[in-house]
Design a protein around this motif. Structure first.
Motif, PDB file in Angstrom:
ATOM      1  N   CYS A 134      -1.497   1.986  -5.142  1.00  0.00           N
ATOM      2  CA  CYS A 134      -1.381   3.411  -4.775  1.00  0.00           C
ATOM      3  C   CYS A 134      -2.864   3.980  -4.823  1.00  0.00           C
ATOM      4  CB  CYS A 134      -0.587   4.310  -6.057  1.00  0.00           C
ATOM      5  SG  CYS A 134       1.081   3.690  -6.216  1.00  0.00           S
ATOM      6  N   ARG A 135      -3.115   4.865  -3.961  1.00  0.00           N
ATOM      7  CA  ARG A 135      -4.329   5.521  -3.692  1.00  0.00           C
ATOM      8  C   ARG A 135      -4.446   6.807  -3.137  1.00  0.00           C
ATOM      9  NH1 ARG A 135      -9.211   2.340  -0.124  1.00  0.00           N
ATOM     10  NH2 ARG A 135     -10.969   3.702  -0.739  1.00  0.00           N
ATOM     11  N   ALA A 136      -4.971   8.010  -3.769  1.00  0.00           N
ATOM     12  CA  ALA A 136      -5.312   9.212  -2.986  1.00  0.00           C
ATOM     13  C   ALA A 136      -6.411   9.063  -2.264  1.00  0.00           C
ATOM     14  CB  ALA A 136      -5.051  10.164  -4.186  1.00  0.00           C
ATOM     15  N   ALA A 137      -6.282   8.543  -1.288  1.00  0.00           N
ATOM     16  CA  ALA A 137      -7.741   8.048  -0.468  1.00  0.00           C
ATOM     17  C   ALA A 137      -8.306   9.367   0.432  1.00  0.00           C
ATOM     18  CB  ALA A 137      -7.410   7.101   0.701  1.00  0.00           C
ATOM     19  N   PHE A 138      -7.896  10.651   0.208  1.00  0.00           N
ATOM     20  CA  PHE A 138      -8.171  11.698   1.095  1.00  0.00           C
ATOM     21  C   PHE A 138      -9.595  11.831   1.066  1.00  0.00           C
ATOM     22  CE2 PHE A 138      -4.053  12.642  -0.802  1.00  0.00           C
ATOM     23  CZ  PHE A 138      -3.217  12.752   0.445  1.00  0.00           C
TER      24      PHE A 138
ATOM     25  N   PRO B 277       0.767  -1.506  -0.013  1.00  0.00           N
ATOM     26  CA  PRO B 277       0.062  -0.041  -0.078  1.00  0.00           C
ATOM     27  C   PRO B 277       0.826   1.289   0.214  1.00  0.00           C
ATOM     28  CG  PRO B 277      -0.042  -0.962   2.226  1.00  0.00           C
ATOM     29  CD  PRO B 277       0.913  -1.918   1.407  1.00  0.00           C
ATOM     30  N   CYS B 278       0.354   2.215  -0.868  1.00  0.00           N
ATOM     31  CA  CYS B 278       0.960   3.601  -1.032  1.00  0.00           C
ATOM     32  C   CYS B 278      -0.142   4.570  -0.955  1.00  0.00           C
ATOM     33  CB  CYS B 278       1.641   3.708  -2.236  1.00  0.00           C
ATOM     34  SG  CYS B 278       2.728   5.410  -2.331  1.00  0.00           S
ATOM     35  N   VAL B 279      -0.501   4.940   0.276  1.00  0.00           N
ATOM     36  CA  VAL B 279      -2.023   5.535   0.431  1.00  0.00           C
ATOM     37  C   VAL B 279      -1.878   6.805   0.947  1.00  0.00           C
ATOM     38  CG1 VAL B 279      -4.305   5.139   1.383  1.00  0.00           C
ATOM     39  CG2 VAL B 279      -2.868   3.090   0.605  1.00  0.00           C
TER      40      VAL B 279
ATOM     41  N   LEU C 228     -11.731  14.040   3.391  1.00  0.00           N
ATOM     42  CA  LEU C 228     -10.710  15.373   3.555  1.00  0.00           C
ATOM     43  C   LEU C 228     -10.695  15.575   2.216  1.00  0.00           C
ATOM     44  CD1 LEU C 228      -7.946  13.836   6.108  1.00  0.00           C
ATOM     45  CD2 LEU C 228      -9.829  15.761   6.505  1.00  0.00           C
ATOM     46  N   SER C 229      -9.948  16.933   2.111  1.00  0.00           N
ATOM     47  CA  SER C 229      -9.380  17.494   0.777  1.00  0.00           C
ATOM     48  C   SER C 229      -8.307  16.573   0.260  1.00  0.00           C
ATOM     49  CB  SER C 229      -9.002  18.957   0.935  1.00  0.00           C
ATOM     50  OG  SER C 229      -8.269  19.430  -0.044  1.00  0.00           O
ATOM     51  N   GLY C 230      -8.227  16.395  -1.105  1.00  0.00           N
ATOM     52  CA  GLY C 230      -7.296  15.808  -1.836  1.00  0.00           C
ATOM     53  C   GLY C 230      -6.010  16.673  -1.704  1.00  0.00           C
TER      54      GLY C 230
END
Length: 265
Positions: A133-137, A110-112, A142-144
């Motif tokens: 990979c995940r931009a999980a914000f 995981p790279c989150v 939450l804001s990205g």
């Protein structure tokens, strides 16, 4: 878990590996961990013995993001105190991004979220085939725009793909990450660290001042408004490197048929 949560170890001439070390939490970040990383980066910026850096995570995970157990206290803070805390957290990303040495993120598992931001702050990303990979914000409300993701991600993958990832919060496997240019290469899991270290060694064998100035001018020219501006900046950087002792050493090594011994920072 006691002990340092960020480990640093020399791995051959000019190469250091830095490991995020909270394996029981998939290396999820805490305020203290980010402070350790920032302090280490500030120290490395002045360390002439290190020419290239590999950033990775312990036990098959890169970083699962910010530890959600620490978020409960954050949400109860007044706005100004919360802003100061978030800015302190972001200082680690700035320190990593601003290092004069080349930084390679070796991404496994995981790279989150905030972990993805750390990988984005590296110059090069090498991923294991099982990396995710995940931009999980947005998935946690939450804001990205967190820890530099809104600035770094569009510069790496482009505006459209960045918005896709930041607005959806979806998971990207290693192959898609490669197709998006989010990572530079994908390698077998058991070869990840060796591949990253080999690349670091290749970079460390070059002139330190040439690497540092190249990194600086590429970062600066990514935001250049015109070719003329970029060329002017390049000219200035070339003068700096051309006047270094490493150029004379490279010429001498070529004439003598030996590897150069670069020393100048």
């Amino acid at each position: 878990m006691s002990g340092p949560t960020v480990l640093a170890e020399h791995r051959g001439p000019g190469v250091m590996i830095v490991t995020l070390n909270r394996p029981h939490r998939k290396n999820a970040l805490t305020d203290g961990m980010l402070e350790e990383l920032e302090a280490l980066c500030r120290q490395l910026a002045q360390d002439d013995s290190v020419r290239a850096l590999v950033l990775t995570g312990a036990d098959g995970s890169f970083c699962a993001g910010f530890d959600l157990d620490g978020m409960e206290g954050m949400t109860s803070l007044p706005p100004l105190r919360l802003q100061r805390r978030v800015e302190r957290q972001a200082a680690a990303v700035s320190a990593l991004y601003e290092l004069p040495q080349a930084v390679i993120a070796a991404v496994d598992g995981p790279c989150v979220g905030a972990g993805l931001s750390l990988a984005l702050a590296a110059d090069i990303r090498v991923a294991a085939s099982r990396a995710r990979c995940r931009a999980a914000f947005v998935r946690v409300g939450l804001s990205g725009g967190d820890l530099g993701a809104s600035w770094l991600l569009p510069r790496i993958v482009g505006l459209g793909p960045a918005l896709d990832l930041l607005l959806s919060g979806r998971t990207v496997d290693a192959d898609e990450a490669f197709s998006l240019k989010l990572v530079n290469r994908v390698v077998p899991c058991d070869a990840l660290v060796a591949e990253a270290l080999a690349l670091a060694a290749d970079i460390a064998a070059n002139s330190p001042i040439a690497v540092a100035v190249t990194k600086s001018v590429v970062h600066a020219n990514a935001g250049a408004s015109s070719l003329a501006e970029a060329l002017k900046r390049e000219s200035a950087s070339q003068v700096i490197t051309a006047k270094s002792a490493d150029v004379e050493e490279a010429m001498a090594a070529f004439r003598e048929g030996r590897p150069p011994r670069f020393t100048e920072r």
